[in-house]
Write a protein that holds these residues in place. Structure first.
Motif, PDB file in Angstrom:
ATOM      1  N   ASN A 117       0.824  -1.208   0.000  1.00 42.56           N
ATOM      2  CA  ASN A 117       0.000   0.000   0.000  1.00 42.56           C
ATOM      3  C   ASN A 117       0.859   1.260   0.000  1.00 42.56           C
ATOM      4  N   LEU A 118       1.965   1.207   0.740  1.00 43.74           N
ATOM      5  CA  LEU A 118       2.856   2.366   0.809  1.00 43.74           C
ATOM      6  C   LEU A 118       3.467   2.655  -0.558  1.00 43.74           C
ATOM      7  N   MET A 119       3.895   1.606  -1.252  1.00 44.73           N
ATOM      8  CA  MET A 119       4.494   1.792  -2.573  1.00 44.73           C
ATOM      9  C   MET A 119       3.464   2.339  -3.566  1.00 44.73           C
ATOM     10  N   SER A 120       2.208   1.926  -3.412  1.00 50.83           N
ATOM     11  CA  SER A 120       1.141   2.472  -4.262  1.00 50.83           C
ATOM     12  C   SER A 120       0.941   3.961  -3.984  1.00 50.83           C
ATOM     13  N   THR A 121       0.989   4.323  -2.695  1.00 51.18           N
ATOM     14  CA  THR A 121       0.881   5.737  -2.316  1.00 51.18           C
ATOM     15  C   THR A 121       2.044   6.531  -2.894  1.00 51.18           C
ATOM     16  N   PHE A 122       3.228   5.962  -2.796  1.00 49.11           N
ATOM     17  CA  PHE A 122       4.415   6.616  -3.343  1.00 49.11           C
ATOM     18  C   PHE A 122       4.291   6.806  -4.857  1.00 49.11           C
ATOM     19  N   LEU A 123       3.776   5.779  -5.541  1.00 51.67           N
ATOM     20  CA  LEU A 123       3.624   5.868  -6.995  1.00 51.67           C
ATOM     21  C   LEU A 123       2.680   7.011  -7.361  1.00 51.67           C
ATOM     22  N   TYR A 124       1.595   7.127  -6.618  1.00 52.21           N
ATOM     23  CA  TYR A 124       0.635   8.209  -6.855  1.00 52.21           C
ATOM     24  C   TYR A 124       1.314   9.560  -6.653  1.00 52.21           C
ATOM     25  N   ARG A 125       2.113   9.671  -5.596  1.00 51.17           N
ATOM     26  CA  ARG A 125       2.784  10.940  -5.299  1.00 51.17           C
ATOM     27  C   ARG A 125       3.886  11.229  -6.317  1.00 51.17           C
ATOM     28  N   LEU A 126       4.512  10.198  -6.839  1.00 54.36           N
ATOM     29  CA  LEU A 126       5.536  10.387  -7.864  1.00 54.36           C
ATOM     30  C   LEU A 126       4.923  10.936  -9.151  1.00 54.36           C
ATOM     31  N   GLU A 127       3.728  10.474  -9.462  1.00 54.73           N
ATOM     32  CA  GLU A 127       3.027  10.934 -10.670  1.00 54.73           C
ATOM     33  C   GLU A 127       2.511  12.366 -10.528  1.00 54.73           C
ATOM     34  N   SER A 128       2.185  12.751  -9.290  1.00 56.67           N
ATOM     35  CA  SER A 128       1.551  14.046  -9.065  1.00 56.67           C
ATOM     36  C   SER A 128       2.569  15.183  -9.111  1.00 56.67           C
TER      37      SER A 128
END
Length: 212
Positions: A117-128
């Motif tokens: 879940n953390l890596m998914s959150t990070f991916l979202y933040r990387l895209e933003s």
């Protein structure tokens, strides 16, 4: 006159002794000793921190403060003590992270179940593009460390990011990915690096080609 000077000197010594005693009993003092010291000193500091009253409140207060040194020390303490029960409060502060340190600390204390879940959150933040650039760079470094595989399409998009430091971080990630054979069509990614701006990205790409 001599007696007055002696009395003044004695007063200064006593005041400094009190300050030193306070420093030695503060969590800041023990946090500073978590790095650059012997293993024995490190373990003593860990024990002292575990026995510090209201440590959680002091740590969270430091993270929310404007003092960057206090914030860094607080996050060091969380990592050293593996203070997992502060994972959720830290996660809520992720959007305030302007140094990447909270991102890194979360990746270190997350449980195995929480990491996906953390890596998914990070991916979202990387895209933003609304995420702080330093946080996005920290995410790329974390993905590199944990061998998180990003799509070539996504990497190509990141290589066109408006922030040069992001593009350099992407090339660092690509270097690790190519060494681990994540991408069979490695030359396509390298070609994008060679055509990227500024020249530091192209130069870094040439060093990567030399290493492969």
């Amino acid at each position: 006159m001599t007696n007055l000077l002696f009395f003044a000197f004695l007063t200064i010594v006593l005041l400094n002794s009190k300050n030193l005693a306070f420093a030695a009993n503060s969590w800041h003092y023990h946090a500073l000793r978590l790095s650059g010291e012997s293993k024995e000193v490190y373990l003593d500091s860990v024990d002292a921190l575990r026995n510090t009253k209201n440590l959680d409140a002091k740590i969270l207060s430091a993270i929310l403060s404007s003092n960057s040194i206090r914030r860094a020390l607080a996050l060091d303490v969380i990592t050293a003590l593996n203070t997992h029960h502060l994972y959720a409060p830290l996660l809520r502060l992720l959007h305030k992270d302007q140094t990447g340190q909270i991102h890194l600390t979360l990746s270190l204390i997350a449980s195995t179940a929480e990491k996906n879940n953390l890596m998914s959150t990070f991916l979202y933040r990387l895209e933003s593009k609304n995420s702080h650039p330093t946080g996005r760079i920290a995410i790329l470094n974390i993905f590199e460390h944990y061998n998180v595989v990003l799509s070539e399409t996504f990497l190509s998009k990141l290589l066109q990011d408006s922030i040069p430091e992001i593009r350099l971080a992407v090339m660092n990630y690509i270097r690790n990915a190519l060494i681990n054979n994540f991408y069979p069509k490695k030359y396509a990614l390298l070609q994008k690096g060679l055509s990227s701006q500024p020249y530091q990205v192209r130069l870094h790409t040439l060093f990567i080609i030399k290493d492969l």
